[in-house]
Design a protein around this motif. Sequence first.
Motif, PDB file in Angstrom:
ATOM      1  N   VAL A   4      52.511  40.594  34.105  1.00  0.00           N
ATOM      2  CA  VAL A   4      52.412  41.630  34.967  1.00  0.00           C
ATOM      3  C   VAL A   4      51.429  41.768  36.168  1.00  0.00           C
ATOM      4  CG1 VAL A   4      52.190  44.418  34.248  1.00  0.00           C
ATOM      5  CG2 VAL A   4      53.936  42.557  32.954  1.00  0.00           C
ATOM      6  N   TYR A   5      50.802  41.938  35.003  1.00  0.00           N
ATOM      7  CA  TYR A   5      49.009  41.739  36.741  1.00  0.00           C
ATOM      8  C   TYR A   5      48.669  41.118  38.100  1.00  0.00           C
ATOM      9  CZ  TYR A   5      44.449  42.149  38.161  1.00  0.00           C
ATOM     10  OH  TYR A   5      43.118  42.170  39.132  1.00  0.00           O
TER      11      TYR A   5
ATOM     12  N   SER B 202      51.812  42.152  39.791  1.00  0.00           N
ATOM     13  CA  SER B 202      51.225  42.973  40.943  1.00  0.00           C
ATOM     14  C   SER B 202      50.904  42.911  42.103  1.00  0.00           C
ATOM     15  CB  SER B 202      50.977  44.083  39.804  1.00  0.00           C
ATOM     16  OG  SER B 202      49.084  44.075  39.047  1.00  0.00           O
TER      17      SER B 202
END
Length: 135
Positions: free
Chosen positions: A24-25, A28
């Motif tokens: 997820v990081y 993003s």
Amino acid sequence: HIHSDERGVITLIVVILIASLTVVYGLSVALMTLDEVNASQASLYKAKASLQTESCVDNAIALLRNNTSVTGNVNIAVLNVNCVATITNSGNIRTITASATSSDSFNRNVVDRTTTNINVSGNPFTVVQYKDILE
């Protein structure tokens, strides 16, 4: 007491959670980078169109230096930027309306427009008014 099977399941769940957070990081960061690239590219093509508009006006002024009664369209095309300057006549004032279109790598058009009023009665010519035409 926790059995070794239960410890393995807990360890696996922790590893999956950490991997999920890392993905997820990473996504993003990648999306933010793409936004920055798009913003930079838009700024670049706007600058190209703006510079081409200035060149178009300069070219029209050069034509007026040779013949102050010149009117009509003057076209310039360089790479993926096209510019049209229209010269109109009203007494000693010549109005140059220039429009440059730059195409970015996604074939989106970026347009820059200006109007320049020039008094051709003096030597050198004087710019009476210069303004950007906003959309």
